[in-house]
Structure formats: structure tokens, C-alpha cells
Design a protein around this motif. Structure first.
Motif, PDB file in Angstrom:
ATOM      1  N   PHE A 423      -1.273 -41.290 -19.045  1.00 14.85           N
ATOM      2  CA  PHE A 423      -0.183 -40.527 -19.640  1.00 14.85           C
ATOM      3  C   PHE A 423       1.003 -40.358 -18.693  1.00 14.85           C
ATOM      4  O   PHE A 423       2.140 -40.233 -19.151  1.00 14.85           O
ATOM      5  N   THR A 424       0.761 -40.319 -17.405  1.00 18.76           N
ATOM      6  CA  THR A 424       1.884 -40.228 -16.459  1.00 18.76           C
ATOM      7  C   THR A 424       2.483 -41.584 -16.148  1.00 18.76           C
ATOM      8  O   THR A 424       3.609 -41.673 -15.628  1.00 18.76           O
ATOM      9  N   GLY A 425       1.728 -42.649 -16.426  1.00 19.98           N
ATOM     10  CA  GLY A 425       2.178 -43.983 -16.061  1.00 19.98           C
ATOM     11  C   GLY A 425       2.047 -44.262 -14.582  1.00 19.98           C
ATOM     12  O   GLY A 425       2.609 -45.225 -14.067  1.00 19.98           O
ATOM     13  N   ASN A 426       1.254 -43.432 -13.892  1.00 16.68           N
ATOM     14  CA  ASN A 426       1.062 -43.580 -12.450  1.00 16.68           C
ATOM     15  C   ASN A 426      -0.376 -44.024 -12.179  1.00 16.68           C
ATOM     16  O   ASN A 426      -1.301 -43.216 -12.213  1.00 16.68           O
ATOM     17  N   PRO A 427      -0.593 -45.307 -11.895  1.00 14.70           N
ATOM     18  CA  PRO A 427      -1.964 -45.808 -11.689  1.00 14.70           C
ATOM     19  C   PRO A 427      -2.558 -45.404 -10.354  1.00 14.70           C
ATOM     20  O   PRO A 427      -3.741 -45.668 -10.098  1.00 14.70           O
ATOM     21  N   ASN A 428      -1.771 -44.771  -9.499  1.00 12.57           N
ATOM     22  CA  ASN A 428      -2.239 -44.440  -8.150  1.00 12.57           C
ATOM     23  C   ASN A 428      -2.726 -42.998  -8.004  1.00 12.57           C
ATOM     24  O   ASN A 428      -3.005 -42.553  -6.891  1.00 12.57           O
ATOM     25  N   ILE A 429      -2.822 -42.270  -9.100  1.00  6.79           N
ATOM     26  CA  ILE A 429      -3.337 -40.899  -9.015  1.00  6.79           C
ATOM     27  C   ILE A 429      -4.785 -40.953  -8.535  1.00  6.79           C
ATOM     28  O   ILE A 429      -5.624 -41.644  -9.140  1.00  6.79           O
ATOM     29  N   PRO A 430      -5.120 -40.260  -7.450  1.00 13.42           N
ATOM     30  CA  PRO A 430      -6.498 -40.302  -6.945  1.00 13.42           C
ATOM     31  C   PRO A 430      -7.427 -39.427  -7.785  1.00 13.42           C
ATOM     32  O   PRO A 430      -6.974 -38.576  -8.558  1.00 13.42           O
ATOM     33  N   LYS A 431      -8.705 -39.659  -7.631  1.00 11.75           N
ATOM     34  CA  LYS A 431      -9.666 -38.783  -8.282  1.00 11.75           C
ATOM     35  C   LYS A 431      -9.588 -37.399  -7.632  1.00 11.75           C
ATOM     36  O   LYS A 431      -9.271 -37.279  -6.439  1.00 11.75           O
ATOM     37  N   PRO A 432      -9.876 -36.366  -8.384  1.00  7.77           N
ATOM     38  CA  PRO A 432      -9.827 -35.020  -7.807  1.00  7.77           C
ATOM     39  C   PRO A 432     -10.903 -34.843  -6.736  1.00  7.77           C
ATOM     40  O   PRO A 432     -11.972 -35.480  -6.807  1.00  7.77           O
ATOM     41  N   ARG A 433     -10.608 -34.002  -5.762  1.00  3.03           N
ATOM     42  CA  ARG A 433     -11.607 -33.755  -4.718  1.00  3.03           C
ATOM     43  C   ARG A 433     -12.734 -32.871  -5.220  1.00  3.03           C
ATOM     44  O   ARG A 433     -13.849 -32.922  -4.710  1.00  3.03           O
ATOM     45  N   ARG A 434     -12.444 -32.052  -6.256  1.00  2.00           N
ATOM     46  CA  ARG A 434     -13.484 -31.203  -6.840  1.00  2.00           C
ATOM     47  C   ARG A 434     -13.213 -30.986  -8.322  1.00  2.00           C
ATOM     48  O   ARG A 434     -12.070 -31.039  -8.765  1.00  2.00           O
ATOM     49  N   ILE A 435     -14.278 -30.722  -9.064  1.00  2.00           N
ATOM     50  CA  ILE A 435     -14.165 -30.400 -10.482  1.00  2.00           C
ATOM     51  C   ILE A 435     -15.029 -29.171 -10.762  1.00  2.00           C
ATOM     52  O   ILE A 435     -16.107 -28.995 -10.178  1.00  2.00           O
ATOM     53  N   LEU A 436     -14.522 -28.318 -11.614  1.00  2.00           N
ATOM     54  CA  LEU A 436     -15.258 -27.135 -12.060  1.00  2.00           C
ATOM     55  C   LEU A 436     -14.968 -26.975 -13.537  1.00  2.00           C
ATOM     56  O   LEU A 436     -13.823 -27.100 -13.969  1.00  2.00           O
ATOM     57  N   ARG A 437     -15.976 -26.730 -14.350  1.00  2.00           N
ATOM     58  CA  ARG A 437     -15.751 -26.626 -15.787  1.00  2.00           C
ATOM     59  C   ARG A 437     -16.700 -25.627 -16.418  1.00  2.00           C
ATOM     60  O   ARG A 437     -17.763 -25.304 -15.858  1.00  2.00           O
ATOM     61  N   SER A 438     -16.295 -25.116 -17.550  1.00  2.00           N
ATOM     62  CA  SER A 438     -17.141 -24.156 -18.278  1.00  2.00           C
ATOM     63  C   SER A 438     -18.043 -24.895 -19.255  1.00  2.00           C
ATOM     64  O   SER A 438     -17.866 -26.084 -19.518  1.00  2.00           O
ATOM     65  N   ALA A 439     -18.997 -24.153 -19.798  1.00  2.00           N
ATOM     66  CA  ALA A 439     -19.939 -24.727 -20.770  1.00  2.00           C
ATOM     67  C   ALA A 439     -20.386 -23.616 -21.719  1.00  2.00           C
ATOM     68  O   ALA A 439     -21.570 -23.334 -21.860  1.00  2.00           O
ATOM     69  N   TRP A 440     -19.418 -22.986 -22.382  1.00  2.00           N
ATOM     70  CA  TRP A 440     -19.733 -21.831 -23.219  1.00  2.00           C
ATOM     71  C   TRP A 440     -20.540 -22.197 -24.457  1.00  2.00           C
ATOM     72  O   TRP A 440     -21.332 -21.386 -24.947  1.00  2.00           O
ATOM     73  N   GLY A 441     -20.351 -23.385 -24.984  1.00  2.00           N
ATOM     74  CA  GLY A 441     -21.053 -23.747 -26.210  1.00  2.00           C
ATOM     75  C   GLY A 441     -22.538 -23.919 -26.033  1.00  2.00           C
ATOM     76  O   GLY A 441     -23.335 -23.546 -26.907  1.00  2.00           O
ATOM     77  N   SER A 442     -22.948 -24.492 -24.898  1.00  2.00           N
ATOM     78  CA  SER A 442     -24.375 -24.742 -24.669  1.00  2.00           C
ATOM     79  C   SER A 442     -25.060 -23.596 -23.950  1.00  2.00           C
ATOM     80  O   SER A 442     -26.279 -23.630 -23.777  1.00  2.00           O
ATOM     81  N   ASP A 443     -24.308 -22.578 -23.525  1.00  2.00           N
ATOM     82  CA  ASP A 443     -24.916 -21.420 -22.873  1.00  2.00           C
ATOM     83  C   ASP A 443     -25.698 -20.621 -23.912  1.00  2.00           C
ATOM     84  O   ASP A 443     -25.120 -20.138 -24.893  1.00  2.00           O
ATOM     85  N   PRO A 444     -27.015 -20.461 -23.747  1.00  2.00           N
ATOM     86  CA  PRO A 444     -27.826 -19.799 -24.781  1.00  2.00           C
ATOM     87  C   PRO A 444     -27.474 -18.343 -24.985  1.00  2.00           C
ATOM     88  O   PRO A 444     -27.859 -17.758 -26.007  1.00  2.00           O
ATOM     89  N   TYR A 445     -26.767 -17.710 -24.054  1.00  2.00           N
ATOM     90  CA  TYR A 445     -26.417 -16.305 -24.193  1.00  2.00           C
ATOM     91  C   TYR A 445     -25.012 -16.101 -24.768  1.00  2.00           C
ATOM     92  O   TYR A 445     -24.563 -14.967 -24.908  1.00  2.00           O
ATOM     93  N   PHE A 446     -24.339 -17.196 -25.117  1.00  2.00           N
ATOM     94  CA  PHE A 446     -23.005 -17.081 -25.708  1.00  2.00           C
ATOM     95  C   PHE A 446     -22.847 -17.954 -26.958  1.00  2.00           C
ATOM     96  O   PHE A 446     -22.356 -17.498 -27.965  1.00  2.00           O
ATOM     97  N   ARG A 447     -23.214 -19.234 -26.867  1.00  2.00           N
ATOM     98  CA  ARG A 447     -23.122 -20.157 -28.001  1.00  2.00           C
ATOM     99  C   ARG A 447     -21.709 -20.195 -28.576  1.00  2.00           C
ATOM    100  O   ARG A 447     -21.493 -20.169 -29.783  1.00  2.00           O
ATOM    101  N   GLY A 448     -20.735 -20.249 -27.691  1.00  2.00           N
ATOM    102  CA  GLY A 448     -19.351 -20.298 -28.118  1.00  2.00           C
ATOM    103  C   GLY A 448     -18.495 -19.392 -27.255  1.00  2.00           C
ATOM    104  O   GLY A 448     -19.001 -18.681 -26.381  1.00  2.00           O
ATOM    105  N   SER A 449     -17.199 -19.415 -27.488  1.00  2.00           N
ATOM    106  CA  SER A 449     -16.266 -18.667 -26.651  1.00  2.00           C
ATOM    107  C   SER A 449     -15.857 -17.350 -27.292  1.00  2.00           C
ATOM    108  O   SER A 449     -16.065 -16.283 -26.719  1.00  2.00           O
TER     109      SER A 449
END
Length: 523
Positions: A423-449
């Protein structure tokens, strides 16, 4: 007693002599993660205090110094929250082109005009026509599409870009509503949700500080975290004399209305309480402990109720409450944080929004599992970088978010990097050094946001969900045995933290008023 997963009910202790014990299915603000600078928090859950004028969360945070480090740029304004009100949103297409600013502004003005029309159906009693299917998404898509096509001044290429932008805006709306698709949100009920005036505020030290403040007045020994509840047995005293053992229970009658899902079975033993004790409610925990109570406030999410109400309550819930649970909607909105060594975006950019040019004629926001990444509407830039580093926050919702949750971090980081390059048209963007993400849908104590009014539901269903049990006012039945709070039970402020807090205060007020009346009658 409070069976909880949030901030809803932490102010009852100490009022009118009510003793209270809290059992938590999970920590509400799970997943807050501090970066290696040691002083900033990436919120996987609630991020913004939405509005300031009369917002109890805002006033609590301000009074306790939680907003002292909130920069002016973080006090974003407008309907859609941003990490920074400074800078501009960069709208990029899958062909690596940036959409001109004037085209974005023209489309945004048009879209907002139509959005304002969606509020009129509830607020002014405007009838919903059959073509809209009572859907916010269907109405908005077709109204915006028709206005774009009828514009005599735009060349065809510009019209195609604007048509493609419809889908991107509707993906943002889907994330905002936490629905699989904004097409599933009720048009006739949409305007009942109420926005509190004022800016959106970020708490630099994290939203968990709000929970800690609310819990300060509660003795530590009455809060039991990490103690999942298996079942709430209610109407016990009126059903039979109760001893230390909860007897096997079949499909009992309550108010001549058992709803669905009442289940029998062998129950765990109690802890040697007196035979003649009459507790109307007994909470059964997964570790087989049973806790007796006069009242239980249930604050678990609508997602948990949808999946587990049949086994979570004995006897089963009344049919009208079960129907309300089914009619109301809850979906999953997830965040994907990507941390980079250096920013590849310009200092004026506060977000990267993804527009797929081949979606100009699309009328769906549903994608096959292998194309889950198409539901990512864009990445916001976290601000200020002095606190967070160089971090982007991506947004994804619906069934595609559930597919993302099943992928490993490496796969998600790889796909997001490829999208950013495309989308930026920049093929040289490096991979991120770290990733963090939520998982509210599969969390058995929430099952959604969080919840929304689904097509076919209304604010009346929110009221039915919030109504205490039992319904009968018989003098032989203990009143207000099971009460309900949480964001999904607030008719005007569902989906928000202030709605959650106010709903808890509402249920506390019910009990306080009841005991005050009993006290006055006794004197």
C-alpha cells in the motif's frame, strides 16, 4: 457477590452494611504490555475515555492525576478516535498510490452527511424502508454510492476511487461497533447510542489504573481473581429447604418460564454450613467450591452469555431474557501492534488507511479465511513516539479477526509487512522488531469485544438483559437474587467503559434502595 470480568461493580462494598465477595472469571484489562522503556502501556482492550463532559471515567481519572501526562495531541476530537489529533490520515490503495487530500476530504464530507442521516431513524422516528434491510451498512453503502454516481463534476476515475473508499470506511465502522460487519447493525436502533461531548482521552499509565482506583476501598480478601464460575444456582430458598448439599436439579419452573437450557446433574457439596440457613443464591466455582449469597451481580460479557447461558444459570433464564441475549450482537475487534526500529511514515502521518481499488463494486465485508487480512482497515500511528517508540496499531474485526487469532505471530507479522509494502509502494519496509496483538474472540472469558444493537434488536432488548431475577414480586420469593450489569446492559452507552461503570452503579443503587426501604419499614 459479584461474578465479574470488568470494572462494573466495585462500589457496593460498605453501603448499607452489604457484605460482598467478588469472583473474577478473568482480569478485565488482560494483555496490557509495557515496552522496554518501562513506562508506557499498549492497551489491548479499552484505549480511550470517550468524552469528558459528565463521563464518570474521565472525572475519576482527572481527579486522581491519571491525565497529567496526557499530551494535547492525545486529546483527539471527532467521532473516530485517533492516537493523535495532529497530522493527517494517509489513504493508500493496493496499487501503492496515495489518494489526493482533496478527494479524501470530499468523500469524508459526503460520508459524514450520510452517517448523520443514520441517526435520524431512531431520534426522529423516521420510518425505515425495505431497501435498507434495516441495516446501517446497507443504507450507508447505497446512499453514498448513489450520491457519488450522481455527481456530475467528478471524472470516472475519481468516482471509482470514492466508491472503493466506501468499503474502507465501513470496515472502520465495523471495528468501531465491534460487529462482524456494519451491515449487521440495526438502522432503526443505531441513533439510540449516545456520544458524551468532549475529547477522547488516553491514560498514559494504562486503563488498568482505573480498575485499581475503583478497587482501593474494597478489602483485598473479598476479591478472588482467577476463580472461574461454573454455575449460578438461584431461587434456591424458595425451591426447597436447603442444607449443605446442592441436590441434583432438573428442569425446574420459575415464573412459569424456564427459557431454554435448564440442566440437571450432580452438584458439588458445600462447606458444612448450617442446615437451616436460607441462601437464595449459590455460586458454584470450577474448583468445586460453592459460595452462598443473597444477591449475585453478573457482569460477564454478552459473548459469554450467548455461549454459556444454558449451563451458567440453574434454573435457566426466562425466555424473554434468552431471546434478548440472542437478538443483541457482540463481535470481535482486535488490535495488531507492530514496533519498528525506525519510522517509515512521515511525521505528518497519523494513520495509514487501506483502500482496495477492486472493491469499488463490492457489497460485502465478508472474506474467505485465506483473505482475512483484507478486513484490516488500516494502521494508526501511536503518539507520542517518545513514550511508545515507533509503533503502529492495526485494526481488524469480525470473523476475519478470529482467523487472525489462530495464526502465529510470525505469520501475522509477515502478512502485515507485505500489506504495508504494497500500500505504501515501498518494498524496503523491514519486518517489525516485535508484534503484540489481542485475541478477544477466542478468549473463553470474553468471547468478543463489546456489544451492539444487531438487526432485529432494539434498546428494549438491553433493558430485558438488565432486568434482575426473579421477575415475580411474590413475598415468598427473595427479591433481586441475580442482577446484571456490564456495557451490554446500558441502553445509551453500550460498548463503552463509562457504560460499564454506570451499569454497575445502577445495580448497586437497586440493592441500596431495597435495603434502605427495608430498614425504614423495620423502624
Amino acid at each position: 457477590m459479584v461474578v465479574r470480568a470488568g470494572i462494573e461493580d466495585q462500589r457496593l462494598q460498605g453501603h448499607c452494611g452489604v457484605d460482598m465477595e467478588m469472583v473474577s472469571d478473568a482480569l478485565w484489562m488482560q494483555g496490557c504490555s509495557k515496552n522496554d522503556r518501562g513506562h508506557s502501556t499498549f492497551e489491548l482492550g479499552a484505549t480511550w475515555i470517550h468524552g469528558s463532559h459528565g463521563n464518570p471515567i474521565y472525572h475519576l481519572a482527572e481527579a486522581n492525576g491519571l491525565l497529567e501526562e496526557t499530551t494535547d495531541g492525545e486529546r483527539s476530537v471527532g467521532r473516530i478516535s485517533r492516537y493523535s489529533k495532529n497530522g493527517v490520515a494517509c489513504y493508500l490503495t493496493n496499487r501503492g498510490r496515495r489518494i489526493p487530500k482533496d478527494v479524501v476530504e470530499e468523500f469524508s464530507d459526503l460520508y459524514n452527511e450520510v452517517y448523520n442521516l443514520t441517526q435520524e431513524f431512531f431520534r426522529h422516528g423516521k420510518p425505515v424502508n425495505a431497501e435498507s434491510q434495516n441495516s446501517v451498512g446497507v443504507f450507508t453503502r447505497e446512499e453514498v454510492r448513489n450520491r457519488i454516481r450522481d455527481d456530475p463534476d467528478d471524472p470516472e476515475a475519481t468516482k471509482r476511487l470514492k466508491l472503493a473508499m466506501i468499503q474502507q470506511y465501513l470496515k472502520v465502522e465495523s471495528c468501531e461497533s465491534s460487529s462482524h460487519s456494519i451491515d449487521e447493525v440495526s438502522l432503526s436502533a443505531f441513533g439510540e447510542w449516545t456520544e458524551i461531548p468532549g475529547a477522547h482521552h488516553i491514560i498514559p499509565s494504562g486503563f488498568m489504573r482505573v480498575v485499581e482506583l475503583l478497587a482501593e476501598g474494597i478489602p483485598a480478601h473479598v476479591i478472588q481473581l482467577g476463580k472461574p464460575v461454573r454455575c449460578v444456582h438461584w431461587d434456591q430458598a424458595s425451591a426447597r429447604p436447603r442444607g449443605p448439599e446442592i441436590e441434583p436439579r432438573g428442569e425446574g419452573d420459575h415464573n412459569h418460564d424456564t427459557g431454554e437450557g435448564s440442566q440437571g446433574g450432580e452438584e458439588p457439596r458445600g462447606s458444612g454450613r448450617e442446615e437451616d440457613e436460607q441462601w437464595p443464591v449459590v455460586v458454584e466455582c470450577e474448583d468445586c467450591e460453592v459460595i452462598p449469597a443473597d444477591h449475585v451481580i453478573v457482569t460477564v460479557s454478552l459473548g459469554v452469555l450467548k455461549r454459556q447461558h444454558a449451563s451458567f444459570f440453574r434454573p435457566g433464564l426466562p425466555a424473554e431474557k434468552v431471546a434478548a441475549i440472542h437478538r443483541l450482537g457482540i463481535g470481535t475487534t482486535d488490535k495488531i501492534f507492530l514496533e519498528f526500529e525506525e519510522p517509515f511514515w512521515g511525521p505528518e502521518c497519523n494513520s495509514l488507511q487501506f483502500v482496495w481499488e477492486d472493491e469499488a463494486e463490492s457489497r460485502t465485508l465478508t472474506y474467505p479465511p485465506e483473505l482475512w487480512y483484507r478486513k484490516i482497515c488500516g494502521f494508526d500511528v501511536l503518539y507520542p513516539p517518545e513514550r511508545y517508540g515507533h509503533v503502529l496499531s492495526g485494526w481488524i474485526c469480525g470473523e476475519e479477526a478470529l482467523v487472525m487469532e489462530k495464526c502465529d505471530d510470525e505469520a501475522v507479522a509477515e502478512i502485515c509487512t507485505e500489506m504495508l509494502r504494497q500500500f505504501t509502494g515501498n518494498p524496503n519496509i523491514p519486518k517489525p522488531r516485535r508484534i503484540l496483538r489481542s485475541a478477544w474472540g477466542s478468549d473463553p472469558y470474553f468471547r468478543g469485544s463489546y456489544s451492539y444493537t444487531q438487526v432485529g434488536s432494539s434498546g428494549a432488548d438491553v433493558e430485558k438483559l438488565a432486568k434482575p431475577l426473579p421477575y415475580t414480586e411474590s413475598s415468598k420469593t427473595a427479591p433481586m437474587q441475580v442482577l446484571f450489569s456490564g456495557e451490554a446492559t446500558h441502553r445509551k452507552y453500550y460498548s463503552t467503559t463509562h457504560g460499564a461503570l454506570l451499569s454497575g452503579q445502577r445495580e448497586a443503587a437497586r440493592l441500596i434502595e431495597m435495603y434502605r426501604d427495608l430498614f425504614q419499614q423495620g423502624t
